[in-house]
Design an enzyme around this catalytic site. Sequence first.
Site, PDB file in Angstrom:
ATOM      1  N   ASP A 103       0.847  -1.201   0.000  1.00 45.62           N
ATOM      2  CA  ASP A 103       0.000   0.000   0.000  1.00 45.62           C
ATOM      3  C   ASP A 103       0.883   1.253   0.000  1.00 45.62           C
ATOM      4  OD1 ASP A 103       0.581   0.966   2.738  1.00 45.62           O
ATOM      5  OD2 ASP A 103      -0.536  -0.782   3.446  1.00 45.62           O
ATOM      6  N   HIS A 118       8.263  -5.817  -1.116  1.00 40.49           N
ATOM      7  CA  HIS A 118       7.352  -6.683  -1.880  1.00 40.49           C
ATOM      8  C   HIS A 118       6.639  -5.917  -2.994  1.00 40.49           C
ATOM      9  CE1 HIS A 118       7.158  -9.732   1.704  1.00 40.49           C
ATOM     10  NE2 HIS A 118       8.305  -9.753   1.051  1.00 40.49           N
ATOM     11  N   CYS A 126       5.278  -4.622 -17.632  1.00 39.52           N
ATOM     12  CA  CYS A 126       4.908  -5.362 -18.846  1.00 39.52           C
ATOM     13  C   CYS A 126       5.544  -6.753 -18.808  1.00 39.52           C
ATOM     14  CB  CYS A 126       5.365  -4.598 -20.086  1.00 39.52           C
ATOM     15  SG  CYS A 126       4.999  -5.495 -21.600  1.00 39.52           S
ATOM     16  N   CYS A 129       7.936  -6.626 -22.474  1.00 40.99           N
ATOM     17  CA  CYS A 129       9.159  -5.812 -22.620  1.00 40.99           C
ATOM     18  C   CYS A 129       9.750  -5.420 -21.263  1.00 40.99           C
ATOM     19  CB  CYS A 129       8.876  -4.559 -23.457  1.00 40.99           C
ATOM     20  SG  CYS A 129       7.907  -3.308 -22.583  1.00 40.99           S
ATOM     21  N   CYS A 154       3.649  -1.500 -25.911  1.00 40.01           N
ATOM     22  CA  CYS A 154       4.219  -2.502 -26.840  1.00 40.01           C
ATOM     23  C   CYS A 154       3.220  -3.614 -27.145  1.00 40.01           C
ATOM     24  CB  CYS A 154       5.510  -3.094 -26.262  1.00 40.01           C
ATOM     25  SG  CYS A 154       5.243  -4.440 -25.078  1.00 40.01           S
ATOM     26  N   GLY A 197       4.394  -5.122  13.299  1.00 39.07           N
ATOM     27  CA  GLY A 197       3.230  -5.644  12.577  1.00 39.07           C
ATOM     28  C   GLY A 197       3.522  -6.698  11.534  1.00 39.07           C
TER      29      GLY A 197
HETATM   30  P1  OAD Z   1       0.800 -11.220   8.371  1.00 42.47           P
HETATM   31  O1  OAD Z   1      -0.663 -11.193   8.055  1.00 42.47           O
HETATM   32  O2  OAD Z   1       1.513 -12.524   8.239  1.00 42.47           O
HETATM   33  O3  OAD Z   1       1.040 -10.707   9.874  1.00 42.47           O
HETATM   34  C1  OAD Z   1       0.454  -9.532  10.337  1.00 42.47           C
HETATM   35  C2  OAD Z   1       0.945  -9.266  11.735  1.00 42.47           C
HETATM   36  O4  OAD Z   1       0.415  -8.017  12.147  1.00 42.47           O
HETATM   37  C3  OAD Z   1       0.493 -10.299  12.780  1.00 42.47           C
HETATM   38  O5  OAD Z   1       1.624 -10.728  13.532  1.00 42.47           O
HETATM   39  C4  OAD Z   1      -0.478  -9.523  13.673  1.00 42.47           C
HETATM   40  O6  OAD Z   1      -0.442  -9.935  15.038  1.00 42.47           O
HETATM   41  C5  OAD Z   1       0.067  -8.111  13.521  1.00 42.47           C
HETATM   42  N1  OAD Z   1      -0.896  -7.028  13.808  1.00 42.47           N
HETATM   43  C6  OAD Z   1      -2.234  -7.011  13.664  1.00 42.47           C
HETATM   44  N2  OAD Z   1      -2.741  -5.827  14.012  1.00 42.47           N
HETATM   45  C7  OAD Z   1      -1.692  -5.053  14.404  1.00 42.47           C
HETATM   46  C8  OAD Z   1      -1.558  -3.711  14.858  1.00 42.47           C
HETATM   47  N3  OAD Z   1      -2.599  -2.902  15.005  1.00 42.47           N
HETATM   48  N4  OAD Z   1      -0.308  -3.267  15.161  1.00 42.47           N
HETATM   49  C9  OAD Z   1       0.777  -4.068  15.023  1.00 42.47           C
HETATM   50  N5  OAD Z   1       0.693  -5.325  14.594  1.00 42.47           N
HETATM   51  C10 OAD Z   1      -0.514  -5.826  14.271  1.00 42.47           C
HETATM   52  O7  OAD Z   1       1.466 -10.071   7.488  1.00 42.47           O
HETATM   53  P2  OAD Z   1       3.010  -9.889   7.090  1.00 42.47           P
HETATM   54  O8  OAD Z   1       3.930 -10.355   8.145  1.00 42.47           O
HETATM   55  O9  OAD Z   1       3.148  -8.494   6.599  1.00 42.47           O
HETATM   56  O10 OAD Z   1       3.698 -11.177   0.903  1.00 42.47           O
HETATM   57  O11 OAD Z   1       3.110 -10.851   5.857  1.00 42.47           O
HETATM   58  C11 OAD Z   1       4.312 -10.851   5.141  1.00 42.47           C
HETATM   59  C12 OAD Z   1       4.053 -11.148   3.694  1.00 42.47           C
HETATM   60  O12 OAD Z   1       3.249 -12.323   3.567  1.00 42.47           O
HETATM   61  C13 OAD Z   1       3.231 -10.085   2.983  1.00 42.47           C
HETATM   62  O13 OAD Z   1       4.023  -9.027   2.508  1.00 42.47           O
HETATM   63  C14 OAD Z   1       2.629 -10.845   1.846  1.00 42.47           C
HETATM   64  C15 OAD Z   1       2.185 -12.051   2.637  1.00 42.47           C
HETATM   65  O14 OAD Z   1       1.955 -13.216   1.958  1.00 42.47           O
HETATM   66  C16 OAD Z   1       3.427 -11.240  -0.402  1.00 42.47           C
HETATM   67  O15 OAD Z   1       2.318 -11.048  -0.862  1.00 42.47           O
HETATM   68  C17 OAD Z   1       4.624 -11.565  -1.236  1.00 42.47           C
END
Ligand code: OAD
Length: 261
Positions: A103, A118, A126, A129, A154, A197
């Site tokens: 985001d 990510h 694309c 290309c 392209c 987070g």
């Molecule tokens: P996750 O969904 O795995 O973890 C989210 C974390 O945020 C959890 O540990 C929650 O406890 C925590 N959380 C929830 N609310 C919160 C708040 N208000 N403040 C702080 N923490 C909070 O998400 P990611 O670790 O970001 O990759 O996931 C990593 C990657 O896996 C993402 O970038 C995505 C996903 O698959 C791709 O798409 C390549």
Amino acid sequence: MTPETTLVQWLREARRVLVFCGAGISAESGIPTFRGAGGLWEGHRIEDVATPEGFARDPVLVWQFDAARQHALPTVSPNPAHEMLAAMERHYPAFLLVTQNVDDLHERAGSRDAIHLHGSLDEVRCTLCGRQRPLGSPPSLADVRRGVLPHCACGGLERPGVVWFGEMLNPTHLRSIEKFIETGWNDGPAFLVLVIGTSGVVGGDYGIHSLPAALGARVVEINPEETLLSSEVDLAVRAPAGALLGRVWPEVGSAEHPAAR
Ligand code: OAD
């Protein structure tokens, strides 16, 4: 001392700050995280919507998934966690924000140099290309459903500018992170890492928290839940990031950084 007061003290003592964020930092803005109840992966199969093979099989399904996320962006706003990180970037002599989020809330809060490990929902690339461009306005969901997908000048089919499972991270990003960490080899506890987070399921192995820890940095986790990384941090503050940083940072950031005097 409570974890929160320790965090305030460590933020005051820090000279070099590396922040590693995940979806949880945008949760208080209303963007769902990936894992857990109500998470994005509950209603979608990763292999269908977030892999090169899934895109090759069914680009319409992948575009439906990402166009929905793109259309949701203007409906949400940065929360105090994004805003306080932007303020930290201005405050610390050495600061790097690395986010796994696709985001644009860090930028909208004022962060200028966030590394989007990510990729970004704001970009497309694309498949023919390789040209990358800002998305501008996302394709309409009705068009995407009818199979009318973004195309490059392209003629090639464009894909969302996010990193899928099985793809390499951008080597330029990795070099910038390595350089930032290496430069802090002598900073000891004035090198502070904030892990905010993220469950650590994907990013836990990147070394973003463990390499600085090996150099003597302090590592803090900000997350209401315990995670895979919790056993590797020096301090865990169990609170939602927006509420916590909105409370804590004004106590620290109002003072000019000692290194700037
Ligand atoms: P996750 O969904 O795995 O973890 C989210 C974390 O945020 C959890 O540990 C929650 O406890 C925590 N959380 C929830 N609310 C919160 C708040 N208000 N403040 C702080 N923490 C909070 O998400 P990611 O670790 O970001 O990759 O996931 C990593 C990657 O896996 C993402 O970038 C995505 C996903 O698959 C791709 O798409 C390549």
